[in-house]
Design a protein around this motif. Structure first.
Motif, PDB file in Angstrom:
ATOM      1  N   ARG A  42     -71.884 -48.806  67.897  1.00 23.32           N
ATOM      2  CA  ARG A  42     -72.679 -50.005  67.599  1.00 23.32           C
ATOM      3  C   ARG A  42     -72.803 -50.875  68.853  1.00 23.32           C
TER       4      ARG A  42
ATOM      5  N   PHE B 114     -85.326 -45.067  68.218  1.00 23.19           N
ATOM      6  CA  PHE B 114     -84.758 -44.793  66.897  1.00 23.19           C
ATOM      7  C   PHE B 114     -83.246 -44.850  67.015  1.00 23.19           C
ATOM      8  N   ALA B 115     -82.618 -45.416  66.007  1.00 17.53           N
ATOM      9  CA  ALA B 115     -81.154 -45.427  65.977  1.00 17.53           C
ATOM     10  C   ALA B 115     -80.684 -45.488  64.535  1.00 17.53           C
ATOM     11  N   GLU B 116     -79.979 -44.456  64.147  1.00 14.72           N
ATOM     12  CA  GLU B 116     -79.328 -44.407  62.848  1.00 14.72           C
ATOM     13  C   GLU B 116     -78.127 -43.489  63.009  1.00 14.72           C
ATOM     14  N   PRO B 117     -76.912 -44.050  62.823  1.00 13.99           N
ATOM     15  CA  PRO B 117     -75.715 -43.262  63.086  1.00 13.99           C
ATOM     16  C   PRO B 117     -75.787 -41.884  62.432  1.00 13.99           C
TER      17      PRO B 117
ATOM     18  N   TRP C   3     -77.146 -40.908  65.351  1.00 14.28           N
ATOM     19  CA  TRP C   3     -78.204 -40.630  66.332  1.00 14.28           C
ATOM     20  C   TRP C   3     -78.705 -41.871  67.038  1.00 14.28           C
TER      21      TRP C   3
END
Length: 91
Positions: free
Chosen positions: A42, A62-65, A67
Motif C-alpha cells: 500500500r 491499475f492497482a488492485e492487490p 497487482w
C-alpha cells in the motif's frame, strides 16, 4: 484485441510481466506484503503515484492487490558504472 505477455527479469519479492494490448505497453507486477522485509505494498503504491506525479516514474494505470500496472518504460537498469557517470545522472 490481442494481449501478449512476457516475463520480465528481476523482482526479488514480486513477479513482473511486460503486457501489450491495443491500448499500449504496460509493466504488470504482483507481490504481497512482507513485514519481515519491511515491504508494504500500500505504501509502495502511494509512492508510485507520487513519483508519477513528479514526473520521475511511469503512471500507475491499475492497482488492485496483489497487482500494480504502470505504463512501460523501455530502458535498462543502471549498473555501478552508470551510477558514477555524471552526465547520465544529470539527465
Amino acid at each position: 484485441g490481442p494481449v501478449t505477455t512476457e516475463p520480465l527479469a528481476g523482482g526479488l519479492t514480486n513477479v513482473n510481466f511486460k503486457v501489450r494490448d491495443a491500448q499500449g505497453t504496460f509493466a504488470a507486477r504482483a507481490g504481497e506484503d512482507d513485514p519481515r522485509l519491511g515491504i508494504d505494498r500500500r505504501s509502495e503504491l502511494g509512492c508510485a503515484h507520487l513519483a508519477a506525479r513528479l514526473g520521475i516514474a511511469p503512471a500507475v494505470v491499475f492497482a488492485e492487490p496483489p497487482w500494480m500496472v504502470t505504463t512501460f518504460v523501455a530502458g535498462r537498469t543502471l549498473d555501478g558504472a552508470a551510477l558514477h557517470d555524471r552526465d547520465r545522472l544529470r539527465r
